[in-house]
Write a protein that holds these residues in place. Structure first.
Motif, PDB file in Angstrom:
ATOM      1  N   LYS A 169       0.829  -1.198   0.000  1.00 18.01           N
ATOM      2  CA  LYS A 169       0.000   0.000   0.000  1.00 18.01           C
ATOM      3  C   LYS A 169       0.873   1.261   0.000  1.00 18.01           C
ATOM      4  N   GLN A 170       1.979   1.219   0.741  1.00 19.25           N
ATOM      5  CA  GLN A 170       2.888   2.373   0.757  1.00 19.25           C
ATOM      6  C   GLN A 170       3.397   2.671  -0.644  1.00 19.25           C
ATOM      7  N   LYS A 171       3.768   1.599  -1.363  1.00 22.61           N
ATOM      8  CA  LYS A 171       4.271   1.787  -2.731  1.00 22.61           C
ATOM      9  C   LYS A 171       3.187   2.343  -3.642  1.00 22.61           C
ATOM     10  N   SER A 172       1.980   1.801  -3.523  1.00 21.95           N
ATOM     11  CA  SER A 172       0.868   2.296  -4.332  1.00 21.95           C
ATOM     12  C   SER A 172       0.614   3.767  -4.049  1.00 21.95           C
ATOM     13  N   LYS A 173       0.620   4.113  -2.761  1.00 21.70           N
ATOM     14  CA  LYS A 173       0.350   5.498  -2.386  1.00 21.70           C
ATOM     15  C   LYS A 173       1.443   6.426  -2.911  1.00 21.70           C
ATOM     16  N   LEU A 174       2.702   5.967  -2.841  1.00 19.52           N
ATOM     17  CA  LEU A 174       3.792   6.800  -3.352  1.00 19.52           C
ATOM     18  C   LEU A 174       3.653   7.013  -4.866  1.00 19.52           C
ATOM     19  N   SER A 175       3.278   5.946  -5.592  1.00 19.88           N
ATOM     20  CA  SER A 175       3.035   6.089  -7.036  1.00 19.88           C
ATOM     21  C   SER A 175       1.959   7.116  -7.301  1.00 19.88           C
ATOM     22  N   SER A 176       0.860   6.994  -6.544  1.00 20.59           N
ATOM     23  CA  SER A 176      -0.257   7.909  -6.750  1.00 20.59           C
ATOM     24  C   SER A 176       0.140   9.343  -6.397  1.00 20.59           C
ATOM     25  N   MET A 177       0.907   9.507  -5.321  1.00 18.52           N
ATOM     26  CA  MET A 177       1.354  10.851  -4.942  1.00 18.52           C
ATOM     27  C   MET A 177       2.116  11.489  -6.097  1.00 18.52           C
ATOM     28  N   VAL A 178       3.076  10.721  -6.638  1.00 20.56           N
ATOM     29  CA  VAL A 178       3.914  11.264  -7.706  1.00 20.56           C
ATOM     30  C   VAL A 178       3.061  11.677  -8.909  1.00 20.56           C
ATOM     31  N   SER A 179       2.146  10.791  -9.324  1.00 17.65           N
ATOM     32  CA  SER A 179       1.386  11.150 -10.527  1.00 17.65           C
ATOM     33  C   SER A 179       0.397  12.286 -10.259  1.00 17.65           C
ATOM     34  N   GLN A 180      -0.178  12.324  -9.067  1.00 16.08           N
ATOM     35  CA  GLN A 180      -1.112  13.405  -8.742  1.00 16.08           C
ATOM     36  C   GLN A 180      -0.389  14.756  -8.710  1.00 16.08           C
ATOM     37  N   ILE A 181       0.830  14.752  -8.172  1.00 10.15           N
ATOM     38  CA  ILE A 181       1.597  16.000  -8.112  1.00 10.15           C
ATOM     39  C   ILE A 181       2.047  16.400  -9.518  1.00 10.15           C
ATOM     40  N   GLU A 182       2.558  15.413 -10.269  1.00  8.38           N
ATOM     41  CA  GLU A 182       3.035  15.716 -11.628  1.00  8.38           C
ATOM     42  C   GLU A 182       1.923  16.273 -12.511  1.00  8.38           C
ATOM     43  N   LYS A 183       0.739  15.701 -12.356  1.00  3.24           N
ATOM     44  CA  LYS A 183      -0.381  16.160 -13.192  1.00  3.24           C
ATOM     45  C   LYS A 183      -1.020  17.434 -12.660  1.00  3.24           C
ATOM     46  N   GLN A 222       7.448  24.796  -9.770  1.00  5.46           N
ATOM     47  CA  GLN A 222       7.953  23.733 -10.646  1.00  5.46           C
ATOM     48  C   GLN A 222       9.142  23.033  -9.990  1.00  5.46           C
ATOM     49  N   GLU A 223       9.980  23.847  -9.358  1.00  4.27           N
ATOM     50  CA  GLU A 223      11.187  23.310  -8.748  1.00  4.27           C
ATOM     51  C   GLU A 223      10.845  22.365  -7.583  1.00  4.27           C
ATOM     52  N   ASN A 224       9.939  22.836  -6.723  1.00  3.16           N
ATOM     53  CA  ASN A 224       9.551  22.004  -5.586  1.00  3.16           C
ATOM     54  C   ASN A 224       8.842  20.731  -6.015  1.00  3.16           C
ATOM     55  N   LYS A 225       8.057  20.856  -7.096  1.00  7.57           N
ATOM     56  CA  LYS A 225       7.380  19.678  -7.639  1.00  7.57           C
ATOM     57  C   LYS A 225       8.411  18.616  -7.985  1.00  7.57           C
ATOM     58  N   LYS A 226       9.457  19.058  -8.659  1.00 12.76           N
ATOM     59  CA  LYS A 226      10.474  18.116  -9.114  1.00 12.76           C
ATOM     60  C   LYS A 226      11.220  17.509  -7.915  1.00 12.76           C
ATOM     61  N   VAL A 227      11.609  18.374  -6.991  1.00 18.62           N
ATOM     62  CA  VAL A 227      12.333  17.897  -5.802  1.00 18.62           C
ATOM     63  C   VAL A 227      11.501  16.846  -5.081  1.00 18.62           C
ATOM     64  N   LEU A 228      10.216  17.164  -4.916  1.00 16.19           N
ATOM     65  CA  LEU A 228       9.326  16.280  -4.161  1.00 16.19           C
ATOM     66  C   LEU A 228       9.070  14.965  -4.892  1.00 16.19           C
ATOM     67  N   THR A 229       8.745  15.041  -6.194  1.00 18.56           N
ATOM     68  CA  THR A 229       8.419  13.806  -6.923  1.00 18.56           C
ATOM     69  C   THR A 229       9.658  12.922  -7.095  1.00 18.56           C
ATOM     70  N   ASP A 230      10.829  13.551  -7.301  1.00 13.36           N
ATOM     71  CA  ASP A 230      12.067  12.751  -7.385  1.00 13.36           C
ATOM     72  C   ASP A 230      12.296  12.006  -6.077  1.00 13.36           C
ATOM     73  N   TYR A 231      12.086  12.725  -4.984  1.00 13.72           N
ATOM     74  CA  TYR A 231      12.303  12.113  -3.679  1.00 13.72           C
ATOM     75  C   TYR A 231      11.328  10.953  -3.444  1.00 13.72           C
ATOM     76  N   LEU A 232      10.055  11.198  -3.732  1.00 12.14           N
ATOM     77  CA  LEU A 232       9.032  10.175  -3.487  1.00 12.14           C
ATOM     78  C   LEU A 232       9.235   8.949  -4.385  1.00 12.14           C
ATOM     79  N   SER A 233       9.650   9.180  -5.635  1.00 17.44           N
ATOM     80  CA  SER A 233       9.903   8.057  -6.548  1.00 17.44           C
ATOM     81  C   SER A 233      11.048   7.204  -6.028  1.00 17.44           C
ATOM     82  N   ALA A 234      12.120   7.880  -5.588  1.00 18.14           N
ATOM     83  CA  ALA A 234      13.283   7.145  -5.079  1.00 18.14           C
ATOM     84  C   ALA A 234      12.905   6.360  -3.827  1.00 18.14           C
TER      85      ALA A 234
END
Lengths: 200, 150
Positions: free
Chosen positions: B100-114, B133-145
């Motif tokens: 569930k954590q992985k699913s939620k992280l995936s969803s977070m990234v796509s929701q933020i990116e979109k 834009q910068e914070n979006k990238k920092v955050l989504t990169d972090y969450l993906s990793a």
């Protein structure tokens, strides 16, 4: 006799190479690629397969998952939502108690996640992009599910590298013909078979 | 009394009256051990973004504005936050299964990116919660990793 020996030797070598090929396709080792000679790379790709036991317990889950997949191939968000609802119900009816005790925790995690993804899909009729996001997650759940429970039909796991900003996306199908559910009409042909899931 | 005046009076009484209906607030000062940032040892820059843009609707430790105590605005906020927490509650993240954590992280990234999250209806009032834009990238990169490391 000499010719037979040579043929036998060649057969052994090519068997070894194709086994290695399988191995790298499974993503376990990137290095095994470097062991292959260029000539062998040109041979037709061997599709790796796994075999699961025969079981009818997931029939309605698979039926509804595949219906959902077809709806997304057809760009039909409304149909996807109704299939998502049926899938949600089917997952809810899965009886965990009939499963081996050591596997129950893992199965519960899988089913919970799958249920949540199906619920999102059922509630997002007007947002097919959002449905597809959850459909991608769902595909992983269903695959992991049948590895444990078994299945009632041969399935293929397919992969399209272009989905989700080239991060790629996987899905399951009863056919090895590529019909992409992530892009619908737009990129119907994106994808290749990753693994065949056979039933014993 | 003129009907209009009466109507005004009734509305005033109702508005004042509903302020006294006890409402459960979502506020909890203590950060639980299952909190996303505690469990994953989130660095401060990421934590700051999450607290500013996500935690007000997706955790048990929100920072409510003064008008959240004024009804019916507070009720509206409350229902919004309940829904948000049902989808994703950072305070309980550690208690989710790894799947569930992985699913939620995936969803977070796509929701933020979109740009679906944070909700535009929220950032309309809370300008500080908007993601550059910068914070979006920092955050989504972090969450993906983080997702890949689980």
């Amino acid at each position: 006799m000499k010719t037979t020996m040579i043929l036998f030797f060649l057969a052994l070598v090519s068997w070894g190479a194709s086994a290695q090929h399988d191995h790298s396709r499974m993503g376990n080792s990137e290095n095994s690629h470097s062991n292959m000679t260029p000539k062998m790379k040109e041979e037709p790709r061997v599709i790796p397969s796994i075999t699961v036991k025969h079981s009818l317990i997931v029939t309605s889950i698979l039926d509804n998952y595949l219906e959902l997949k077809d709806a997304l191939v057809d760009d039909n968000g409304k149909k996807a939502a109704s299939s998502g609802k049926l899938l949600f119900d089917a997952i809810g009816k899965f009886d965990l108690s009939g499963q081996p005790a050591p596997k129950q925790k893992e199965l519960k995690d899988i089913l919970d996640d799958a249920k949540e993804n199906a619920e999102h899909i059922s509630e997002s009729a007007g947002k097919i992009d959002h449905q597809r996001e959850h459909f991608e997650l769902l595909g992983g759940d269903i695959k992991d599910l049948i590895v444990i429970t078994g299945a009632d039909r041969t399935l293929y796991q397919l992969f399209c590298s272009m989905y989700n900003n080239n991060k790629g996306g996987k899905w399951l199908s009863a056919s090895d013909k590529v019909k992409n559910p992530f892009f619908g009409d737009e990129k119907m042909k994106c994808g290749r078979v990753l693994v065949e899931i056979k039933v014993k | 009394m003129k009907p209009l005046k009466l109507l005004g009076l009734v509305m005033l009484v109702v508005l004042v009256g509903i302020q006294f209906i006890p409402s459960r607030t979502n506020q909890d000062k203590a950060v639980p051990p299952s909190d996303f940032m505690v469990v994953n040892g989130i660095p401060e820059n990421i934590g700051h973004i999450l607290r500013t843009s996500c935690y007000n609707c997706h955790s048990n430790n929100p920072n409510y504005p003064w008008y959240s105590r004024v009804q019916p605005v507070g009720w509206f906020l409350q229902s919004h936050v309940s829904k948000g927490k049902e989808e994703l509650n950072f305070s309980e993240f550690g208690s989710y299964s790894i799947r569930k954590q992985k699913s939620k992280l995936s969803s977070m990234v796509s929701q933020i990116e979109k740009g679906e999250m944070p909700l535009s209806s929220y950032t309309f009032i809370h300008r500080e919660a908007r993601l550059s834009q910068e914070n979006k990238k920092v955050l989504t990169d972090y969450l993906s990793a983080l997702k890949d490391s689980l």
